[in-house]
Design a protein around this motif. Structure first.
Motif, PDB file in Angstrom:
ATOM      1  N   ASP A  63       0.825  -1.213   0.000  1.00 45.88           N
ATOM      2  CA  ASP A  63       0.000   0.000   0.000  1.00 45.88           C
ATOM      3  C   ASP A  63       0.856   1.259   0.000  1.00 45.88           C
ATOM      4  O   ASP A  63       0.570   2.225  -0.711  1.00 45.88           O
ATOM      5  CB  ASP A  63      -0.921   0.004   1.221  1.00 45.88           C
ATOM      6  CG  ASP A  63      -2.028  -1.032   1.124  1.00 45.88           C
ATOM      7  OD1 ASP A  63      -2.342  -1.443   0.000  1.00 45.88           O
ATOM      8  OD2 ASP A  63      -2.565  -1.432   2.172  1.00 45.88           O
ATOM      9  N   LEU A  64       1.921   1.248   0.810  1.00 45.19           N
ATOM     10  CA  LEU A  64       2.776   2.424   0.907  1.00 45.19           C
ATOM     11  C   LEU A  64       3.489   2.712  -0.409  1.00 45.19           C
ATOM     12  O   LEU A  64       3.656   3.879  -0.801  1.00 45.19           O
ATOM     13  CB  LEU A  64       3.794   2.233   2.030  1.00 45.19           C
ATOM     14  CG  LEU A  64       4.626   3.457   2.414  1.00 45.19           C
ATOM     15  CD1 LEU A  64       3.728   4.595   2.882  1.00 45.19           C
ATOM     16  CD2 LEU A  64       5.634   3.105   3.505  1.00 45.19           C
ATOM     17  N   TYR A 101      -2.893  -6.308  -6.958  1.00 44.31           N
ATOM     18  CA  TYR A 101      -2.870  -7.770  -6.915  1.00 44.31           C
ATOM     19  C   TYR A 101      -2.065  -8.305  -5.739  1.00 44.31           C
ATOM     20  O   TYR A 101      -2.368  -9.384  -5.217  1.00 44.31           O
ATOM     21  CB  TYR A 101      -2.380  -8.320  -8.250  1.00 44.31           C
ATOM     22  CG  TYR A 101      -3.437  -8.155  -9.312  1.00 44.31           C
ATOM     23  CD1 TYR A 101      -4.572  -8.950  -9.313  1.00 44.31           C
ATOM     24  CD2 TYR A 101      -3.331  -7.157 -10.284  1.00 44.31           C
ATOM     25  CE1 TYR A 101      -5.570  -8.776 -10.250  1.00 44.31           C
ATOM     26  CE2 TYR A 101      -4.327  -6.976 -11.233  1.00 44.31           C
ATOM     27  CZ  TYR A 101      -5.446  -7.786 -11.210  1.00 44.31           C
ATOM     28  OH  TYR A 101      -6.448  -7.597 -12.132  1.00 44.31           O
ATOM     29  N   ALA A 102      -1.073  -7.556  -5.280  1.00 40.39           N
ATOM     30  CA  ALA A 102      -0.385  -7.958  -4.048  1.00 40.39           C
ATOM     31  C   ALA A 102      -1.346  -7.840  -2.870  1.00 40.39           C
ATOM     32  O   ALA A 102      -1.379  -8.727  -1.996  1.00 40.39           O
ATOM     33  CB  ALA A 102       0.849  -7.085  -3.824  1.00 40.39           C
ATOM     34  N   SER A 103      -2.147  -6.788  -2.833  1.00 36.79           N
ATOM     35  CA  SER A 103      -3.131  -6.625  -1.766  1.00 36.79           C
ATOM     36  C   SER A 103      -4.143  -7.762  -1.776  1.00 36.79           C
ATOM     37  O   SER A 103      -4.497  -8.316  -0.725  1.00 36.79           O
ATOM     38  CB  SER A 103      -3.860  -5.284  -1.910  1.00 36.79           C
ATOM     39  OG  SER A 103      -2.976  -4.206  -1.733  1.00 36.79           O
ATOM     40  N   THR A 108      -5.992 -12.572   0.895  1.00 42.39           N
ATOM     41  CA  THR A 108      -6.369 -13.980   0.798  1.00 42.39           C
ATOM     42  C   THR A 108      -5.536 -14.837   1.739  1.00 42.39           C
ATOM     43  O   THR A 108      -6.069 -15.709   2.446  1.00 42.39           O
ATOM     44  CB  THR A 108      -6.195 -14.479  -0.653  1.00 42.39           C
ATOM     45  OG1 THR A 108      -6.933 -13.632  -1.549  1.00 42.39           O
ATOM     46  CG2 THR A 108      -6.688 -15.908  -0.799  1.00 42.39           C
ATOM     47  N   LEU A 109      -4.230 -14.589   1.778  1.00 41.53           N
ATOM     48  CA  LEU A 109      -3.350 -15.359   2.661  1.00 41.53           C
ATOM     49  C   LEU A 109      -3.698 -15.146   4.128  1.00 41.53           C
ATOM     50  O   LEU A 109      -3.687 -16.100   4.923  1.00 41.53           O
ATOM     51  CB  LEU A 109      -1.892 -14.965   2.408  1.00 41.53           C
ATOM     52  CG  LEU A 109      -1.262 -15.479   1.109  1.00 41.53           C
ATOM     53  CD1 LEU A 109       0.126 -14.874   0.920  1.00 41.53           C
ATOM     54  CD2 LEU A 109      -1.162 -17.007   1.109  1.00 41.53           C
ATOM     55  N   ILE A 110      -4.005 -13.912   4.501  1.00 40.63           N
ATOM     56  CA  ILE A 110      -4.395 -13.623   5.884  1.00 40.63           C
ATOM     57  C   ILE A 110      -5.660 -14.389   6.251  1.00 40.63           C
ATOM     58  O   ILE A 110      -5.754 -15.008   7.316  1.00 40.63           O
ATOM     59  CB  ILE A 110      -4.604 -12.109   6.086  1.00 40.63           C
ATOM     60  CG1 ILE A 110      -3.268 -11.371   5.984  1.00 40.63           C
ATOM     61  CG2 ILE A 110      -5.257 -11.823   7.435  1.00 40.63           C
ATOM     62  CD1 ILE A 110      -3.402  -9.861   5.923  1.00 40.63           C
ATOM     63  N   ILE A 280      -8.791   2.892  -2.988  1.00 37.72           N
ATOM     64  CA  ILE A 280      -9.160   3.199  -1.608  1.00 37.72           C
ATOM     65  C   ILE A 280      -8.650   2.129  -0.644  1.00 37.72           C
ATOM     66  O   ILE A 280      -8.551   2.372   0.567  1.00 37.72           O
ATOM     67  CB  ILE A 280     -10.692   3.373  -1.492  1.00 37.72           C
ATOM     68  CG1 ILE A 280     -11.118   4.627  -2.258  1.00 37.72           C
ATOM     69  CG2 ILE A 280     -11.161   3.457  -0.057  1.00 37.72           C
ATOM     70  CD1 ILE A 280     -12.615   4.830  -2.313  1.00 37.72           C
ATOM     71  N   ASN A 281      -8.293   0.947  -1.159  1.00 38.72           N
ATOM     72  CA  ASN A 281      -7.796  -0.117  -0.283  1.00 38.72           C
ATOM     73  C   ASN A 281      -6.572   0.333   0.517  1.00 38.72           C
ATOM     74  O   ASN A 281      -6.314  -0.186   1.605  1.00 38.72           O
ATOM     75  CB  ASN A 281      -7.483  -1.382  -1.089  1.00 38.72           C
ATOM     76  CG  ASN A 281      -6.125  -1.357  -1.739  1.00 38.72           C
ATOM     77  OD1 ASN A 281      -5.133  -1.847  -1.210  1.00 38.72           O
ATOM     78  ND2 ASN A 281      -6.064  -0.780  -2.940  1.00 38.72           N
TER      79      ASN A 281
END
Length: 322
Positions: A63-64, A101-103, A108-110, A280-281
């Motif tokens: 995100d950063l 896509y990383a988010s 998903t992993l979390i 916005i994510n």
């Protein structure tokens, strides 16, 4: 769009530059502060192997990285010119999709890890922190490679003397079969599969709470896990579901696979809004950390109290010296 043959379909796209400029300006400061604080606090819990902390740190970093590219986007959409060259344009464009896509993958992993560890506590005890690190490295490599087609596809006519970037980039002409293969692959691996996994983990975690034979301490952990997976699902559905539904038709329209003028107008008008929702994510993910991880709340309160105490002591020392 430049390569679309539906030039007679006059979509009202003049508003999109203003929409992007306003949205990115609103996102930038909160996103920068929230994700910087999140990284600062999450590193305190890096040794907690069963709390998905490694995934959260990587999510905050993703995100950063996108937030830091927003000032250049804001500059472009306000001034409608790009003086920074081809490489920086494509890099910022690439970071947008890398973040998205990383988010998606880290959310998903979390969700999967929280569900699996609460359903099988013994797996959590035997889980090593290096496993999460290895998963993150593999994921960055895969997602980084998978996102390369986005800037390549949108680099038509772009050179170092170009003054256009982002939404105004042209699209390279690719044969229909290749477009369909890339589109189906992106939609399945980047949207449908994560959607299925997050939904499954949310429903299964909710179902576990109906088991009356669980002990109280297990119920508490499962309530925490449920809050986490519901938060992940909420961010996913709010930010990424509208985008991927619109994106499918957006590519089909711009590749001249769909020729309906009505569809063209609707998709072109909705696409800018779906992109803004996806961005916005960067602000919603830090909220996820705060409201779902009690340790995060406690550490934030402790650090805030320490900062206030230090400031008060420094003011008192200055006053006494006078």
């Amino acid at each position: 769009m430049p390569n679309s043959s539906l030039t007679y379909c006059n979509s009202t796209l003049q508003y999109r530059h203003t929409l992007y400029a306003v949205t990115y300006t609103i996102i930038f400061i909160p996103g920068l502060i929230a994700n910087s604080i999140a990284l600062w606090l999450l590193r305190s819990f890096i040794s907690k192997k069963n709390k998905a902390i490694i995934f959260m740190i990587n999510l905050a970093f993703a995100d950063l990285s996108h937030v830091l590219s927003l000032p250049l986007r804001i500059y472009y959409y306000i001034n409608l010119t790009w003086p920074f060259g081809k490489f920086l344009c494509l890099l910022c464009f690439y970071l947008k999709y890398l973040n998205m896509y990383a988010s998606i993958m880290f959310l998903t992993l979390i969700s999967v890890q929280r569900y699996v560890f609460t359903a099988n506590p013994f797996k959590a005890k035997g889980w090593k922190r290096r496993y999460d690190v290895g998963i993150c490295i593999a994921l960055w490599i895969i997602v980084g490679a998978a996102c390369l087609p986005f800037p390549i596809y949108r680099s038509s006519g772009l050179n170092n003397s170009s003054t256009s970037c982002f939404a105004d980039l042209g699209m390279k002409q690719i044969d229909t079969r290749t477009i369909i293969i890339l589109l189906v692959g992106a939609e399945f691996s980047g949207f449908l599969l994560p959607l299925i996994l997050i939904t499954y983990c949310t429903l299964k975690t909710r179902t576990q709470l109906t088991n009356d034979s669980l002990r109280c301490e297990h119920l508490k952990e499962k309530h925490k896990a449920l809050r986490m997976v519901i938060a992940c699902a909420s961010v996913f559905f709010i930010c990424f579901t509208p985008y991927h539904i619109i994106f499918f038709f957006y590519i089909m329209v711009n590749s001249n696979i769909i020729h309906s003028c009505a569809v063209h107008k609707v998709i072109m008008d909705l696409h800018p809004f779906s992109l803004c929702l996806a961005s916005i994510n960067c602000c919603l993910n830090p909220i996820l950390y705060y409201f779902t991880a009690s340790e995060f709340q406690n550490e934030l309160a402790r650090r805030s109290t320490s900062v206030v105490r230090v400031r008060l002591m420094s003011k008192e020392s200055v006053s006494s010296s006078r």
